[in-house]
Motif scaffolding. Structure first.
Motif, PDB file in Angstrom:
ATOM      1  N   VAL A 148      43.460  45.219  41.383  1.00 53.76           N
ATOM      2  CA  VAL A 148      42.467  44.142  41.410  1.00 53.76           C
ATOM      3  C   VAL A 148      42.943  42.982  42.257  1.00 53.76           C
ATOM      4  CG1 VAL A 148      41.019  42.646  40.051  1.00 53.76           C
ATOM      5  CG2 VAL A 148      41.710  44.848  39.127  1.00 53.76           C
ATOM      6  N   GLN A 190      28.560  43.811  35.201  1.00 55.80           N
ATOM      7  CA  GLN A 190      28.380  42.461  35.715  1.00 55.80           C
ATOM      8  C   GLN A 190      27.603  41.629  34.689  1.00 55.80           C
ATOM      9  OE1 GLN A 190      29.175  40.053  37.777  1.00 55.80           O
ATOM     10  NE2 GLN A 190      28.223  40.668  39.687  1.00 55.80           N
ATOM     11  N   ALA A 191      28.233  40.573  34.200  1.00 51.29           N
ATOM     12  CA  ALA A 191      27.576  39.758  33.178  1.00 51.29           C
ATOM     13  C   ALA A 191      26.371  39.047  33.761  1.00 51.29           C
ATOM     14  CB  ALA A 191      28.559  38.738  32.621  1.00 51.29           C
ATOM     15  N   MET A 217      32.539  45.118  31.095  1.00 51.47           N
ATOM     16  CA  MET A 217      32.087  46.493  31.255  1.00 51.47           C
ATOM     17  C   MET A 217      30.907  46.583  32.216  1.00 51.47           C
ATOM     18  SD  MET A 217      30.139  47.561  27.755  1.00 51.47           S
ATOM     19  CE  MET A 217      29.581  49.098  28.485  1.00 51.47           C
ATOM     20  N   PHE A 234      41.669  44.299  25.257  1.00 48.69           N
ATOM     21  CA  PHE A 234      42.076  42.907  25.423  1.00 48.69           C
ATOM     22  C   PHE A 234      42.359  42.603  26.892  1.00 48.69           C
ATOM     23  CE2 PHE A 234      45.239  39.600  25.724  1.00 48.69           C
ATOM     24  CZ  PHE A 234      44.797  38.648  24.827  1.00 48.69           C
ATOM     25  N   MET A 235      43.133  43.484  27.532  1.00 49.38           N
ATOM     26  CA  MET A 235      43.545  43.212  28.909  1.00 49.38           C
ATOM     27  C   MET A 235      42.366  43.253  29.878  1.00 49.38           C
ATOM     28  SD  MET A 235      46.711  42.430  29.093  1.00 49.38           S
ATOM     29  CE  MET A 235      47.035  42.567  30.848  1.00 49.38           C
ATOM     30  N   LEU A 269      46.163  45.799  36.903  1.00 51.07           N
ATOM     31  CA  LEU A 269      45.373  44.616  37.264  1.00 51.07           C
ATOM     32  C   LEU A 269      45.935  43.992  38.541  1.00 51.07           C
ATOM     33  CD1 LEU A 269      44.686  42.619  33.974  1.00 51.07           C
ATOM     34  CD2 LEU A 269      43.004  43.435  35.611  1.00 51.07           C
ATOM     35  N   PHE A 319      38.700  46.851  42.199  1.00 54.47           N
ATOM     36  CA  PHE A 319      37.898  46.888  40.976  1.00 54.47           C
ATOM     37  C   PHE A 319      37.670  45.476  40.459  1.00 54.47           C
ATOM     38  CE2 PHE A 319      40.138  50.912  41.202  1.00 54.47           C
ATOM     39  CZ  PHE A 319      39.096  51.809  41.000  1.00 54.47           C
ATOM     40  N   PRO A 320      36.641  45.309  39.640  1.00 52.30           N
ATOM     41  CA  PRO A 320      36.449  43.998  39.024  1.00 52.30           C
ATOM     42  C   PRO A 320      37.521  43.758  37.961  1.00 52.30           C
ATOM     43  CG  PRO A 320      34.794  45.548  38.249  1.00 52.30           C
ATOM     44  CD  PRO A 320      35.597  46.260  39.283  1.00 52.30           C
ATOM     45  N   SER A 321      37.758  42.503  37.655  1.00 55.83           N
ATOM     46  CA  SER A 321      38.887  42.189  36.782  1.00 55.83           C
ATOM     47  C   SER A 321      38.563  42.289  35.303  1.00 55.83           C
ATOM     48  CB  SER A 321      39.388  40.779  37.082  1.00 55.83           C
ATOM     49  OG  SER A 321      38.347  39.858  36.832  1.00 55.83           O
ATOM     50  N   HIS A 322      37.307  42.245  34.939  1.00 50.92           N
ATOM     51  CA  HIS A 322      37.031  42.175  33.506  1.00 50.92           C
ATOM     52  C   HIS A 322      35.631  42.677  33.170  1.00 50.92           C
ATOM     53  CE1 HIS A 322      35.208  38.545  35.138  1.00 50.92           C
ATOM     54  NE2 HIS A 322      34.374  38.629  34.136  1.00 50.92           N
ATOM     55  N   ALA A 369      39.114  42.963  29.004  1.00 48.28           N
ATOM     56  CA  ALA A 369      37.924  42.328  28.421  1.00 48.28           C
ATOM     57  C   ALA A 369      36.829  43.351  28.168  1.00 48.28           C
ATOM     58  CB  ALA A 369      37.415  41.196  29.306  1.00 48.28           C
TER      59      ALA A 369
END
Lengths: 318, 300, 684
Positions: free
Chosen positions: A157, A170-171, A168, A262-263, A153, A163-166, A265
């Motif tokens: 990141v 783009q929300a 699966m 967890f790490m 990370l 890379f995106p941080s969290h 998301a």
């Protein structure tokens, strides 16, 4: 073969039954119940809830609840989550796909790369390659996954911003495969490192062994080119124990990788399982155990069948 | 595990090994430099952990609220941690727990796994069936899932955690051993021993066990690493060994933060290096043992 | 031999392939973090036409012409006729010009012309037909630079844990009620700045003289998200639903003071007697007995957030006993709040959308996306990269907070926690009954220093859990100041010493935050020096709750609760009489304590109530010490400063971290997260 499959399926029934009993028993041995888990985790307020317990049937003794649960499951009803009120199968169904996406990519990566590294290390035993790969593999097994994840990370990141941080994808945006793969890359690589190291070692050991076996010696004596000796005779045989090791990892395919989830998301079965334990969501927990177990049993069976086709000796024995 | 001609060779030669004497094994082991290095590291670490009070000069649990996360200095050679405790003392004392977790848990799982694997393959029939079902059942439980559930039930003391980690690790080894034994027991020397009238336990112990040792050792060394890391994972979830006891795992976890990673390397480097070095040393030792015990080893 | 050199090459090829794939993914998906906002020059032309008609009527017409390229101007004309008592008729004309640039709404221009007819009846057409005699036309050409937003206003908010479900009947978690606060409206909302309750769905309310009747006047224009108007029936339905044992509310005290609530809960009455629907938009709730704190009780105690009003038309056909499992709570949430529910994927994200017909006006923010990110480290990175704008539940480490504090892109501020953090003692346990032990435990730890080192100074030690500003006396802060020698002598008097310590076990939830672990280690060390062997047992919430409330075998627990705005409500709801059995184990020991508490809560005059609870603290609470080690730590909030929360104003940035502004709250933590959300904005 057909008979074999049928027998295996029959045998798996008591396995499932025992697993369900054990899980139900252990889950209920843990102090607390779904109602006491409804409090805000930051607070310790919330006496009462007896009405809710009664409403949810939690005032019944454990074995009665188990029997009720079993009866319902046999009719195909896995029940509802105690917390979200959603059907258990729906909750699980939502988590299975992301989990398998993450774990299967990581598994394939770790097996393929692990094998290649291991085989090379074996072919050049005691060379610089061998030592370098061995040490790298050992570092791989010896660093906690959460630390690798943090390191990844930080570097990929925070520092390089690759890379995106969290998550699966783009929300709030339309699901896109590119975005999904972009989100997948980092967790999958970090996840694969762990077992890749083990696979490297297994592959090296197996390859070393095969290289000294009679049939390789025979093949060499026949004057076959080195490429054919290694490629056809040695490598294929060295692969078999690796397949065994990989089938041992099948539960991981479905149960998810909690720490990575967890790490990064990542929405998967690992987080879901832990939530289910913490929230004492017995129905969800049981549903998870049963589904994971059934999937693993199925996958094991499939692996065995494939294995039988792959391994000439087993085929001969029938 | 598939039967193979290679395994037969191992067994046949291992059978002869005792006659050739243990000295030969030791000689080969001695030539394996990395194994010697690994052994030396392990001895040093174990010694330091065992005599921790003699090699450190701070109480590992003595906090100093006025000196949080101070960099290394003369009095604190590895600096202080987030509670102002001496990092060096904690690393040394943490070794006690972590090494114990690794070794004991690996020993528990290896002993159970080997025993059940041999019995399962040798006895066959319903016993084999029963053991294999038990293996399946334990293996079905995802490890972390089972760890959390069991810790929640029996609580998180050091010995409970060792026991839980050990008890969850045996099925893989049972399978591995069973596969080997299945082929070994069809070998001439086993059949011969049986014909001579040797008892089952004797055959299992003297004729079969040595044949599976090389495989078991490699698996066991990887388990040590796995056990130390399992404890770390539990710490990560807040379910590890109780406060304020230090383990390498929970020290790594305490350093699990971006700012520490960037700015306070003395918090994560020492426990990280300790874990890696131990794991690598154990593996070198395992390799050395395997090569030494394996009669076909080319080092001779 | 030739294959031997091939093999390493194979490795290289593999590594390169992986790296290439890795980089490819990195490149193809790289997301722009800082959005470039193209600046567009809009020429605005203002034409002021002054039409002078002989006589008295002066019509001033103002015309603003904006030239925005590629646009569709939609003009909506609303002519409202408002009848005011008396005979004046006011005709209000509202011209709403919406300039639509393909894609999104850009400039909304609202022009309200109020025309009060004195002599002439004015209509729109009439204005234009007035014979023009002298036209003075002044043309002002203004050039204004307008930053044209490139996309809709999206606010991304991080939450650490997923709310397990959204059913207010069972959802005790604060995470649930925050999200419910965004989609549902409440009767009243906490006014963090004012310290009182503010209008929400109830535009106003009245309390009668003896505080037995509460009349709520609902917003006339309130609508559910499906367009149905919100009426008093919905409120009545909500009260019944939350009281109905069949629908199984977990915390049954939200409307418990309403007359007849008990009979209804027990099934001896078919309706709640105290509900009186006056008309479509007026509802009266009658209390069982005089109750000055009813509004405070509307807060779901565990969640510290006002209970949402539920839609009767959507829920009435669901049988009570199936309400819990209905997918209304997971996929069909529909309220009357500022944001419409769009989608919810557990473990990932919830998407909400501005509700056009919200009764306080359409929210400025078009979309609100709640993302679940468990890891504090990932959150820290996501904030830094602008992937999320702020975090609502679950913070980042102290070191990270300090880093954000230095960063000009972020507003960092504190809010009053609204939480009492303390240790609660189970006095059923014989060993712990000696009050000297509890006092020694409290003063044996240097809380002031812990606050300074582990909370960056944003933490206070308190002498009483009654934090309400009209009750709390500042001098109480030092009542239990660090005093190790006194602690040692107290412990010696109780029969313990460093060599013969007492074991005291605390239950707390699994700690994943290293700072908190360190803090506990410091406490253990300090307590060890006064003869207390402080054992920390990490158990999850369910186990802790059960040990404290069901089996009573917890010795002390790490206890936190919302302070609420009334001392009486706080004490009565937390010392356990409403919950049935009393977990602290002091119920039977001190019956007078309970009668005193009830008497105090019933005092109508606020000043007298304050006086009463001040004495109550100094006598009862300090004697019994149900809680020790009481402190209040501010919650540090980090917000990307493009996000504007009007209630905060411009967040000042002092030079020292410990001097950051601390915003007050009213009812509970994160009040500002459910206060006039329609006013939130994003600076483009």
């Amino acid at each position: 073969m057909q008979q074999y499959i049928i027998r295996r399926l029959l045998v798996s029934i008591p396995v499932l039954l025992v697993i369900s009993m054990m899980t139900y028993g252990f889950a209920n041995l843990v102090p607390g119940d779904p109602v006491s888990a409804m409090a805000d985790p930051e607070l310790m307020t919330g006496a009462g809830g007896d009405a809710l317990r009664e409403r949810l049937g939690l005032n019944q003794p454990v074995h009665i609840r188990y029997v009720i649960w079993l009866r319902e499951v046999l009719t195909g009803n896995f029940g509802y989550s105690y917390h979200s009120g959603e059907p258990v199968l729906k909750v699980i169904g939502r988590a299975v796909l992301p989990t398998v996406e993450l774990t299967s990519v990581a598994l394939v990566m770790s097996v393929v790369l692990g094998t290649v590294f291991g085989v090379v290390a074996a072919l050049r035993q005691y060379s610089l390659y061998d030592y370098a790969l061995s040490v790298a593999a050992l570092f791989g097994v010896s660093i906690p996954t959460f630390f690798f994840a943090l390191l990844a990370l930080y570097l990929f990141v925070a520092v390089w911003g690759l890379f995106p941080s969290h998550g699966m994808s783009q929300a709030g945006a339309e699901f896109s495969l590119v975005s999904n793969l972009h989100h997948l890359a980092l967790p999958a690589v970090v996840l694969s490192l762990d077992s890749m190291a083990g696979n490297t070692r297994y592959a090296r050991t197996a390859m070393l062994e095969v290289m000294q076996s009679d049939y390789v010696r025979t093949a060499r004596a026949k004057g076959l080119p080195e490429f054919a000796v290694i490629g056809r005779h040695a490598f294929q045989n060295a692969l078999l124990p690796l397949i065994t090791v990989t089938t041992l990892r099948l539960p991981f395919l479905f149960s998810g990788a909690l720490i990575i989830e967890f790490m990064f998301a990542w929405p998967g079965m690992g987080r879901l399982s832990v939530e289910a334990i913490y929230l004492r969501d017995y129905t969800l927990l049981m549903g998870l155990t049963m589904i994971i177990t059934a999937l693993v049993l199925g996958a094991n069976l499939l692996a065995d069948v494939l294995y039988a086709y792959a391994d000439p000796r087993i085929r001969v024995r029938g | 595990m598939a039967a193979s001609g290679a395994a037969g060779d191992v067994a046949a030669e291992v059978e002869q090994a005792p006659r050739r004497g243990r000295r030969r094994v030791w000689r080969r082991f001695r030539r394996h430099r990395l194994a010697l290095l690994g052994t030396a590291i392990l001895v040093v670490f174990t010694f330091m952990a065992a005599f921790a009070p003699l090699v450190t000069w701070h109480d590992p649990n003595d906090t100093d609220i006025d000196a949080l996360r101070t960099p290394p200095s003369w009095s604190h050679v590895m600096g202080t941690d987030e509670a102002g405790r001496d990092q060096y003392a904690r690393v040394v004392y943490a070794g006690r727990i972590s090494i114990a977790v690794g070794l004991v848990a690996a020993a528990i799982s290896t002993i159970i796994g080997t025993f059940l694997g041999i019995v399962s393959a040798y006895a066959g029939g319903w016993l084999d069936n029963l053991i294999q079902r038990a293996v399946e059942i334990v293996m079905m439980f995802p490890t972390l899932f089972a760890l959390i559930l069991l810790v929640a039930v029996i609580g998180a003391s050091v010995w409970n955690i060792i026991f839980i980690i050990g008890i969850l690790g045996w099925p893989g080894k049972t399978r591995l051993v069973r596969g080997q034994v299945l082929s070994l027991k069809e070998m001439d020397f086993v059949i011969g021993a049986r014909a001579v009238g040797a008892g089952h336990w004797r055959i299992m112990l003297i004729h079969i066990l040595p044949g599976v040792v090389p495989y078991v050792i490699v698996a066991a060394t990887l388990t040590i690493a796995g056990a130390i890391l399992s404890e770390a994972s539990l710490s990560f979830l807040g379910l590890g060994v109780r406060l304020p006891t230090a383990t390498w795992g929970n020290m790594m976890n305490a350093a699990q933060s971006l700012n520490v990673l960037k700015n306070q390397p003395w918090l994560w480097l020492p426990p990280g290096i300790a874990i890696s070095t131990t794991v690598i040393a154990v593996n070198f030792l395992g390799d050395g043992l395997r090569d030494a015990l394996d009669p076909r080893s080319t080092i001779d | 031999m030739n294959t031997f050199w091939k093999a390493p090459r194979m490795v290289l090829v593999c590594i390169m392939a992986v790296v290439a794939a890795f980089l490819f993914l990195a490149a193809c998906g790289t997301r722009e973090v800082v959005k470039e906002v193209p600046v567009e020059v809009v020429v605005e032309k203002e034409v002021v036409k002054t039409v002078e008609v002989p006589g008295e009527t002066v019509v001033v017409e103002k015309e603003v012409v904006k030239e925005v390229p590629v646009e569709v101007v939609v003009e909506k004309e609303v002519v409202r006729t408002v009848e005011v008592p008396g005979e004046t008729v006011v005709v209000e004309k509202e011209v709403v010009k919406t300039v639509e640039v393909p894609g999104e709404t850009v400039v909304v221009e609202k022009e309200v012309v109020k025309e009060v007819p004195v002599e002439v009846v004015v209509e729109k057409e009439v204005v234009k037909e007035v014979p023009v005699e002298v036209v003075v036309e002044k043309e002002v050409v203004k050039t204004v630079e307008v930053e044209r937003p490139t996309e809709e206003k999206v606010l991304r908010v991080r939450m650490a844990n997923m709310p397990p479900g959204f059913n207010p009947h069972t959802g005790g978690s604060g995470a649930v009620t925050i999200t419910l606060g965004w989609t549902f409206s409440r009767l009243v909302q906490p006014g963090p700045a004012t310290g009182t309750w503010a209008p929400d769905l109830a535009a106003g309310w009245e309390v009668n003289e003896d505080a037995t009747e509460y009349t709520f006047y609902l917003q006339k224009h309130a609508k559910w998200h499906d367009g149905t108007p919100v009426t008093a029936n919905d409120v009545a339905f909500t009260v019944r639903s939350l009281l109905n044992p069949q629908s199984a509310e977990w915390m049954v005290n939200t409307y418990a003071s309403v007359k007849g609530a008990k009979a209804f809960q027990e099934g001896t009455a078919t309706d709640v007697e105290g509900i009186q629907i006056v008309d479509d938009h007026t509802i009266k709730l009658i209390m069982e007995r005089p109750n000055v704190t009813f509004l405070d009780e509307l807060v779901v105690v565990a969640a510290l957030s006002p209970a949402p009003i539920l839609p009767e038309h959507a829920l009435k056909d669901i049988p009570d006993d199936q309400l819990f499992e209905h997918d209304f709570w997971s996929q069909g949430l529909m309220g009357s709040g500022p944001f419409k529910f769009v989608s919810w994927v557990p473990q990932q994200a919830m998407v909400l959308e501005a509700f056009d017909d919200f009764y306080f006006g359409r929210p400025n923010i078009d979309r609100l996306i709640l993302e679940i990110i468990p890891s504090a480290d990932a959150t820290q990175i996501a904030l830094q990269r602008g992937e999320v704008d702020t975090t609502v539940r679950g913070g980042v480490s102290l070191a990270a907070n300090k880093e954000f504090f230095q960063d000009p892109r972020f507003d960092v501020y504190g809010t009053q926690a609204g939480l009492i953090s303390s240790y609660a003692w189970n006095q059923r346990i014989e060993r712990l009954r000696d009050p000297r032990i509890r006092e020694a435990f409290w003063i044996g730890v240097d809380w002031a220093k812990i606050c300074d080192r582990f909370y960056g100074g944003l933490c206070n030690v308190k002498g009483s859990p009654l934090f309400q500003s009209f009750v709390y006396k500042p001098e109480w802060d030092t009542r239990f100041a660090y005093n190790p020698s006194r602690a040692t002598s107290l412990m010696e008097a109780a029969g313990y010493s460093v060599s013969n310590p007492i074991d005291i076990t605390m239950i707390t939830r699994p700690i994943t935050n290293p700072d908190y672990r360190a803090e506990l280690a410091v406490q253990q060390d300090m307590l060890g020096d006064v003869g207390i062997n402080f054992i920390v047992k990490e158990q999850d919430t369910a186990a802790g709750q059960s040990a404290w409330y069901d089996t009573y075998d917890a010795e002390i627990i790490s206890w936190a609760a919302g302070q609420g705005s009334e001392p009486g409500v706080f004490l009565l709801s937390n010392l356990g009489l409403t919950g049935g059995e009393n977990a602290f184990g002091i119920h039977h020991q001190y019956p007078d304590f309970y009668t005193a508490m009830e008497e105090g809560a019933a005092i109508v005059d606020r000043g007298e109530r304050a006086k009463f609870f001040q004495d109550f603290t100094e006598t009862w609470l300090w004697d019994i010490l149900p809680w020790t080690s009481i402190r209040e730590a501010a919650r540090v909030k980090i917000q990307n400063n493009r996000f504007r929360m009007p209630i905060l104003g411009d967040v000042p940035k002092p030079s020292r971290y410990g001097d950051m502004p601390i915003y007050p709250i009213h009812a509970g933590r994160d009040d500002n997260w459910i206060y006039h959300m329609e006013q939130w904005d994003i600076r483009q």
